[in-house]
Motif scaffolding. Structure first.
Motif, PDB file in Angstrom:
ATOM      1  N   TYR A   1      30.403  73.076  84.912  1.00  0.00           N
ATOM      2  CA  TYR A   1      30.625  73.332  83.494  1.00  0.00           C
ATOM      3  C   TYR A   1      31.957  74.054  83.286  1.00  0.00           C
ATOM      4  CZ  TYR A   1      25.802  72.135  82.178  1.00  0.00           C
ATOM      5  OH  TYR A   1      24.618  71.477  81.938  1.00  0.00           O
ATOM      6  N   GLY A   2      32.510  73.886  82.068  1.00  0.00           N
ATOM      7  CA  GLY A   2      33.720  74.618  81.706  1.00  0.00           C
ATOM      8  C   GLY A   2      34.800  74.489  82.756  1.00  0.00           C
ATOM      9  N   GLU A   3      35.223  75.626  83.307  1.00  0.00           N
ATOM     10  CA  GLU A   3      36.284  75.624  84.316  1.00  0.00           C
ATOM     11  C   GLU A   3      35.768  76.006  85.700  1.00  0.00           C
ATOM     12  OE1 GLU A   3      40.130  76.340  81.432  1.00  0.00           O
ATOM     13  OE2 GLU A   3      39.309  78.088  82.453  1.00  0.00           O
ATOM     14  N   SER A   4      34.472  75.831  85.920  1.00  0.00           N
ATOM     15  CA  SER A   4      33.911  76.016  87.262  1.00  0.00           C
ATOM     16  C   SER A   4      33.874  74.679  87.997  1.00  0.00           C
ATOM     17  CB  SER A   4      32.489  76.587  87.187  1.00  0.00           C
ATOM     18  OG  SER A   4      32.504  77.934  86.797  1.00  0.00           O
ATOM     19  N   ASP A   5      34.096  74.720  89.292  1.00  0.00           N
ATOM     20  CA  ASP A   5      34.052  73.498  90.094  1.00  0.00           C
ATOM     21  C   ASP A   5      32.628  72.974  90.203  1.00  0.00           C
ATOM     22  OD1 ASP A   5      36.770  73.710  90.556  1.00  0.00           O
ATOM     23  OD2 ASP A   5      36.537  74.692  92.508  1.00  0.00           O
ATOM     24  N   PRO A   6      32.475  71.649  90.257  1.00  0.00           N
ATOM     25  CA  PRO A   6      31.136  71.098  90.482  1.00  0.00           C
ATOM     26  C   PRO A   6      30.624  71.434  91.879  1.00  0.00           C
ATOM     27  CG  PRO A   6      32.796  69.363  90.581  1.00  0.00           C
ATOM     28  CD  PRO A   6      33.503  70.606  90.114  1.00  0.00           C
ATOM     29  N   ASN A   7      29.322  71.426  92.029  1.00  0.00           N
ATOM     30  CA  ASN A   7      28.697  71.665  93.328  1.00  0.00           C
ATOM     31  C   ASN A   7      27.990  70.391  93.767  1.00  0.00           C
ATOM     32  OD1 ASN A   7      27.378  72.527  95.593  1.00  0.00           O
ATOM     33  ND2 ASN A   7      26.208  74.152  94.611  1.00  0.00           N
ATOM     34  N   PRO A   8      28.572  69.651  94.714  1.00  0.00           N
ATOM     35  CA  PRO A   8      27.930  68.408  95.162  1.00  0.00           C
ATOM     36  C   PRO A   8      26.593  68.651  95.834  1.00  0.00           C
ATOM     37  CG  PRO A   8      29.780  68.989  96.593  1.00  0.00           C
ATOM     38  CD  PRO A   8      29.828  69.931  95.434  1.00  0.00           C
ATOM     39  N   ASN A   9      26.342  69.876  96.250  1.00  0.00           N
ATOM     40  CA  ASN A   9      25.075  70.224  96.907  1.00  0.00           C
ATOM     41  C   ASN A   9      24.205  71.104  96.016  1.00  0.00           C
ATOM     42  OD1 ASN A   9      25.847  68.928  99.410  1.00  0.00           O
ATOM     43  ND2 ASN A   9      27.230  70.669  99.740  1.00  0.00           N
ATOM     44  N   ARG A  10      24.354  70.942  94.708  1.00  0.00           N
ATOM     45  CA  ARG A  10      23.591  71.765  93.780  1.00  0.00           C
ATOM     46  C   ARG A  10      22.091  71.623  94.033  1.00  0.00           C
ATOM     47  NH1 ARG A  10      25.459  71.496  88.049  1.00  0.00           N
ATOM     48  NH2 ARG A  10      25.050  73.633  87.419  1.00  0.00           N
ATOM     49  N   SER A  11      21.407  72.743  93.963  1.00  0.00           N
ATOM     50  CA  SER A  11      19.954  72.778  94.107  1.00  0.00           C
ATOM     51  C   SER A  11      19.432  73.930  93.264  1.00  0.00           C
ATOM     52  CB  SER A  11      19.551  72.972  95.569  1.00  0.00           C
ATOM     53  OG  SER A  11      19.955  74.261  96.027  1.00  0.00           O
ATOM     54  N   VAL A  12      18.125  74.036  93.156  1.00  0.00           N
ATOM     55  CA  VAL A  12      17.551  75.177  92.445  1.00  0.00           C
ATOM     56  C   VAL A  12      17.986  76.473  93.119  1.00  0.00           C
ATOM     57  CG1 VAL A  12      15.403  76.305  91.764  1.00  0.00           C
ATOM     58  CG2 VAL A  12      15.597  73.824  91.613  1.00  0.00           C
TER      59      VAL A  12
END
Length: 347
Positions: free
Chosen positions: A107-118
């Motif tokens: 979101y916004g100006e944060s980098d995406p996390n390809p390993n996003r999890s809870v």
């Protein structure tokens, strides 16, 4: 005649296969070089996380070294660190509250996390808090879909929490403890199931649906009575709403991918059931709260009541004429803060 039917069937089969292939494909992301005039300009203050990603944040309220209470605000779906939290300045000064708001991954100006999890959501919050040195304990307020990050904090970093407020928190229909009798007839469950399937197996079709202009789609959330009650719609007349959910923004692959990823993780099969959690504050140093609107059309109040009944250490507050946007109602932010910081009795 038989040969003609076979040829027609073959053509139809090829057409269906082509449509299926189209449905599974997303348009390629725009390539941006360092010399490109369209290269986004970063204006936010950011930290670099241990995995190399950057997280953008902003600080509000009193300076942290003068504060008595440090609160991390977690925004919801389609929002950002710029979300409004309408606490009166007099109250902020009186209670000496420091707010830390950040753009969740992608979101916004944060980098995406390809390993996003809870779990990664809680770890991002913990690392942000540590790098900014806001102390060993802090409060967390999570709003709407951003509340899955807050549930994650209760599970994975309970020792860091001074108190927690979940405002119209998402309820995941795949939590094992939810009784089938309570969710069987809920149309939102079917909608979520369909959305998850399409997002996973036919992302191209989903991208087309939310960006096409010929037919109305669920991407047009502004003032939509399907999602909002009358009081919510009044709020949207003076509130920016959901800038990331417009068709123009959704055409940006980065925006679409972030929203798709965030939604699918929130409604994935979690590694834990929130209703199995223990009280993170057993000595009553502070409290955990759920705030819910009785007229919420996104998250039904019946589910929140059930969750709260299974977790008696959670204080449950219900706003009688409240919809999904109660965090923007006059006086609600102040009530949330007073209940969280002073353990005032629930409504």
């Amino acid at each position: 005649m038989l040969g003609m039917i076979s040829r027609t069937g073959f053509v139809l089969l090829m057409g269906l296969m082509g449509m299926f292939y189209f449905a599974t494909q997303l348009p390629p992301p725009k390539e941006i070089s360092e010399a490109d005039d369209d290269l986004p300009v970063i204006t936010s203050t950011r930290i670099r996380l241990s995995d190399g990603r950057y997280l953008a944040y902003t600080e509000r309220g009193v300076p942290k070294f003068k504060s008595n209470h440090k609160i991390v605000l977690v925004h919801g779906f389609g929002s950002s660190k710029e979300m409004n939290f309408l606490a009166p300045q007099e109250l902020i000064d009186e209670l000496k509250i420091y707010f830390l708001q950040f753009d969740r991954a992608g979101y916004g100006e944060s980098d995406p996390n390809p390993n996003r999890s809870v779990k990664s959501e809680a770890l991002d919050i913990q690392e942000l808090a540590d790098q900014l040195q806001i102390g060993s304990k802090f409060y967390v307020i999570g709003v709407s879909l951003g509340s899955y990050s807050t549930w994650s904090c209760l599970k994975y970093i309970p020792d860091r929490l001074a108190g927690v407020a979940l405002v119209v928190p998402v309820v995941n229909y795949w939590w094992p403890s939810l009784p089938e009798s309570l969710i069987k007839e809920d149309y939102r469950r079917r909608l979520v199931q369909w959305s998850i399937w399409v997002a996973h197996y036919a992302p191209g079709l989903l991208y087309w649906w939310v960006t096409q202009k010929w037919l109305p789609s669920t991407s047009v959330l502004e003032k939509n009575p399907v999602f909002f009650n009358n009081r919510d719609i009044d709020v949207l007349k003076t509130t920016p709403g959901f800038p990331m959910l417009t068709q123009d923004k959704l055409r940006e692959r980065g925006v679409f991918d972030t929203l798709r990823n965030d939604f699918t993780v929130a409604f994935s099969h979690w590694e834990f059931d929130p209703m199995d959690l223990s009280n993170p504050l057993p000595q009553n140093q502070s409290s955990v709260h759920i705030w819910q609107g009785y007229e919420d059309k996104v998250v039904p109040f019946q589910l929140q009541r059930y969750v709260s009944s299974k977790l008696p250490w959670i204080h449950y507050h219900e706003v009688p004429d409240g919809g999904h946007l109660i965090v923007h109602y006059n006086g609600l932010s102040e009530a949330i803060l007073r209940a969280l910081l002073f353990q005032e009795k629930p409504l």
